[in-house]
Design an enzyme around this catalytic site. Sequence first.
Site, PDB file in Angstrom:
ATOM      1  N   ARG A  47       0.868  -1.189   0.000  1.00 29.39           N
ATOM      2  CA  ARG A  47       0.000   0.000   0.000  1.00 29.39           C
ATOM      3  C   ARG A  47       0.899   1.231   0.000  1.00 29.39           C
ATOM      4  O   ARG A  47       1.410   1.634   1.035  1.00 29.39           O
ATOM      5  CB  ARG A  47      -0.898  -0.017   1.248  1.00 29.39           C
ATOM      6  CG  ARG A  47      -2.119   0.862   1.141  1.00 29.39           C
ATOM      7  CD  ARG A  47      -2.778   1.067   2.494  1.00 29.39           C
ATOM      8  NE  ARG A  47      -1.938   1.908   3.329  1.00 29.39           N
ATOM      9  CZ  ARG A  47      -1.786   1.765   4.640  1.00 29.39           C
ATOM     10  NH1 ARG A  47      -2.394   0.794   5.280  1.00 29.39           N
ATOM     11  NH2 ARG A  47      -1.003   2.596   5.321  1.00 29.39           N
ATOM     12  N   HIS A  62      -3.613   4.614   4.377  1.00 32.64           N
ATOM     13  CA  HIS A  62      -4.745   3.686   4.461  1.00 32.64           C
ATOM     14  C   HIS A  62      -6.001   4.337   3.885  1.00 32.64           C
ATOM     15  O   HIS A  62      -6.676   3.787   3.016  1.00 32.64           O
ATOM     16  CB  HIS A  62      -4.967   3.293   5.928  1.00 32.64           C
ATOM     17  CG  HIS A  62      -6.302   2.682   6.214  1.00 32.64           C
ATOM     18  ND1 HIS A  62      -6.670   1.454   5.705  1.00 32.64           N
ATOM     19  CD2 HIS A  62      -7.347   3.120   6.947  1.00 32.64           C
ATOM     20  CE1 HIS A  62      -7.895   1.173   6.118  1.00 32.64           C
ATOM     21  NE2 HIS A  62      -8.333   2.171   6.869  1.00 32.64           N
ATOM     22  N   TYR A  71       4.094   5.749  11.111  1.00 32.82           N
ATOM     23  CA  TYR A  71       4.385   4.356  11.468  1.00 32.82           C
ATOM     24  C   TYR A  71       5.293   3.610  10.490  1.00 32.82           C
ATOM     25  O   TYR A  71       5.575   2.444  10.691  1.00 32.82           O
ATOM     26  CB  TYR A  71       3.073   3.578  11.661  1.00 32.82           C
ATOM     27  CG  TYR A  71       2.077   3.698  10.505  1.00 32.82           C
ATOM     28  CD1 TYR A  71       2.251   2.952   9.356  1.00 32.82           C
ATOM     29  CD2 TYR A  71       0.995   4.562  10.596  1.00 32.82           C
ATOM     30  CE1 TYR A  71       1.361   3.065   8.305  1.00 32.82           C
ATOM     31  CE2 TYR A  71       0.088   4.675   9.549  1.00 32.82           C
ATOM     32  CZ  TYR A  71       0.259   3.927   8.407  1.00 32.82           C
ATOM     33  OH  TYR A  71      -0.614   4.046   7.382  1.00 32.82           O
TER      34      TYR A  71
END
Lengths: 440, 391, 326
Positions: B258, B262, B271
């Site tokens: 990805r 998100h 993160y």
Amino acid sequence: MAIEFKLPDLGEGIHEAEILGVKVKAGDTVKEDQPIFEVETDKAVVEIPSPVAGSVEKVHVKVGEVVKVGTVMITFAAVPAAVGAKASTEARASASVQEQAAAKQPAAPVNTGGNGKVPASRSGRVVPATPATRRLARELGVDLSQVSGSGPAGRVLKEDVRAFAEGVPGGQVKPTAAPYHEPSGEPFIAQPLTAQPSELPDFSKYGPVERVPLRSLRRKIAINMTQSWTHIPRVSSFDEADITLLESLRQKHETSLLKHGGKLTLTVFALKAVVQALKQFPQFNSSLDESTGEIVLKHFYNVGVAVATNRGLIVPVIRNVDQKGIAELAAELTDLAQKTRDGKIELDRLQGGTFTVTNLGPIGGTGMVPMVNYPEAAIMGMARSTQRPVVRQNNNIEIRWILPLAISFDHRIADGAEAAMFLRHVAGMLEDPLQLLVEG
Amino acid sequence: MPRKPIKLPANIEYLSVLDENGKVDRELEPKLSADDLKKMYRYMLLARRADERMLNLQRQGRIGTFPQSTGHEAISIGSVFALQKSDWHVPAYREFAGMLYRGWPLETLFLYWGGFEEGARPPEEVNDLPYCVPVASQLLHAAGLGMAMNIKGDKKVVLTYFGDGSSSEGDFHEGLNFASVFQAPVIFVCQNNQYAISVPLSRQMKCETVAQRAVAYGIPGIRVDGNDVLAVYAATAEAVERARNGGGPTLIEGLTYRTTPHTTADDPKRYRNEEEAKEWVTKDSLIRFTQYLAAKGVMDEKAKQALEEEIDHEIKESVRRFEALAQNEELLNPLSMFDYMYADTPKVLERQRDELSDHLRKKKEGQTKAGEHGGSARKAVAAADSPKKSK
Amino acid sequence: MAEMNMAKAINKALFEAMERDERVVVLGEDVGKDEGVFRITEGLHAKFGDRRVIDTPLAESGIVGTAIGMAIYGLRPVAEIQFSGFDYYNYHQLESHAARFRNRTRGRITVPMVMRAPYGGGIRALEHHSESREAIYAHTPGLKVVIPSSPRNARALLHSAIQDPDPVIYYEPKAVYRAFKEEVPDQLETLPIGQAQVVKKGSDITLISYGASLRPTLEAAELLEEEDNCHAEVIDLLSIVPMDSETILESVSKTGRAVVVHEGPRTCGVGSEIIARINEDALLYLEAPVRRVTGYDVPIPYFSKERFFLPDTDKILEAARETLAF
């Protein structure tokens, strides 16, 4: 048309953003989707692309500034009607369209249950009363805060409301189908019965006394009777009816009516006879309007029948007696008396009487002086019918059933002669059942 | 008593057809016509460009939060291309490309992320379920559809999707287990993009692959290069063929990454190292597929440019149609929230609808204004209730 | 016309529904060869076979989730959850999907399915086998919730539930399964979902109940008649959602007094909703506060003490008398 661009909610529930970069200045020409700002929210650093193609008229924010969602960040000069132009006013436009669309729907009224009136300002707590009592108060036009409650913890009961409504002249009494319940064993709050109560001596000086509260119905009767006595100059007249023939007929057919739910009592026949007499003597079917000095003649015949209950005397009303047959009257009277005794009579069946009949016969007594049921003009009483020796045709003495009758009436409206004639008319009907049936 | 290994059919393979430079393995190359290849490319490109456009629409406040699908086109298109129209497609929420291919108009999907339930209404004749937000729960619907096909004796298949994070959900297990036990014709495709929002694959599972979980269900499992549309197609075509002939379900894991946040409300810098993401951008499925198509002579630079322009126009037109729909009175009518609750609207709902309608009418007529009598009454109550300060 | 208990009547309805409509399939744990732990699916597997009477893996979410898929595909699945104490596993499938598909796809995709589960206490069952959580489903927009109280209405209501175009939760009061028998007619009967029944006429107080609590409620009403000469009207709700407000309001407007009886916990229970509706539309007819005789806000105790938790005749009688004397 100038287009304003406001800071949108860039995340989920973002309220503000810090301006990290301003990539255009006034006078610049921008393309749609060209980056114009860089901002940082609680969630992320993001670039904001231009929603339109056009020239920048004014930049409203500067680097380092924290702006709230909805703040105008930039104004674009007049641009051709671009697709994106709508975005600037997106939130407000869609809201108004939505509301318009919704308003087009047939607006069914939501049942609020109230009359829309704001209750008058009260001091302190709300008067305790069940909702059903509140409804009654509303229907009778009674302000609950004016009623003292005789229920538990001072709760206002339906009886309190009714008594209040009937005790207040001009109280707006509207018919209702609310069930009529009687209270029992509830605390009592002493209150005067009339506006100027007379003082009593201290009886306890002479011996032990017990003070029993005049509760609900008893209290109401007391108020009504005081009213009757003080307002109506009353005169009484007496007569007797030979009901031997009627009794034999009544006893013969008593059981046949039972299956239709009615008891063929003497009162049923008396009701028919009374209506015939009232038609002859309409002054007894009237009321005197003290405020205007007029006699109000009623062209309907609603006859009240006094019913003794363990809580006191109640007078339910049979409406339009003139339009009802014997069987129908018998059934209605039976039902009415039972409901009254059970305390389940509806309020509207206690109202609207034009004349009252009271029959003490089943209990006893050779005669009586009944009290007029205010504001009616007259009341007829029946005592116990007994077998008596009567001198008949050719001086024969026969044993006959004799019914003592009495009438009390408002002497302001009628005179003694009329009352005597009225009673004779009733007696004549009862003595000749055929005539009663023909004329009734 | 002996203690010996149990032999499990654990032949989990990895399949790749195009290498990172778009060079094809001739032996594994699926047989697809030039038209099919162009069509595949078209829907991948349309999804990619529309996804980019949607990010801008979101930043401009014209649509709401949405999960980007960039990087997921190859898995979506490669698999859905193996379906027939009468088969069923049960997406999660990154199957934008596949839904467009199946017949969902672009503006319908814009409408969905623009906050309208109408965007979740599958077009007539399209055997798709809409986007499914509660992860993995859709796998059971796919299993149920497949079981129903068996019950009715229909020779159809179901294609469904989930992410690596979803593979930790109970419904993942129940879905695969039911499909396996009942040999339902379902192909479970994992869009393994290595992140469940912030949580990396290593925190979802200790095993090497998602595909190997197929062993536990006694069904075939395969991992494919998720940025290789031909590998995805080849694996899916095989699984569809098997399912259609009574061979039961298959688990296909497409490995991708990805490269985007998100959703538009997410910031991956919190993160993960963005260098990692940049590396994966170079492995992008569209780049590789373009190289393959050029080498195969199916599409030259000029044709590609023309396609870009055509798609650009298509998106523009779709945005225009979407924004017209988003201003449509019928769609905006707040009272429509009460529609379609039951076949027959119960009285209690009619009444709630009337209540809202009445409220909006009063508001429109200016009868309800905070700060007037209602407001002052509230203030009075608040004042009365507040504790008195003693000096 | 045959006399049968509720377990048999539900079985009869399933049998009839499967015979009438080949789209009807039954799935769940032990519903096939074992014929259900309460024998509700007796004879179905033998008659209709593996394809339509499906023993599933032990997974409630799986049972309901696949039933949703089947319903979307055009079948009429009847999913059995062995005990309502386990239907929390599948709750999210009902809440997120069964209840929402019609609305979120604007009528394009619908989920005509039934979830059956035995619920309630009173049979000295294991822990986690006696709960009454109908309020959870009643609080879930998009579901219908029905609860029968007798063999005859159980059979009719199940037919209605299976024929309904929307998802229906059909809770079976397991304490009633074999408690008594009733004549069930041979010809097919349905009961309109959303309609309560006045099972006893009266004028002094309204007692509202459903499911297993209906019987003690009726007993209390009879005792009120005999001992107090008080005429209680008793309403069997039958449908929790949609709830028949009209029948409740009509009765309470007549009697002015009401007691609601159910097994589920009190707070935010079905009784709360009933009272709220009385409050909204019949407030001014009330002679007394509406009382609730319900389970308490504790887990239903294990069977040594469950009888103290459940509404019984004495509790109902006491509440009714206090309401009458208010």
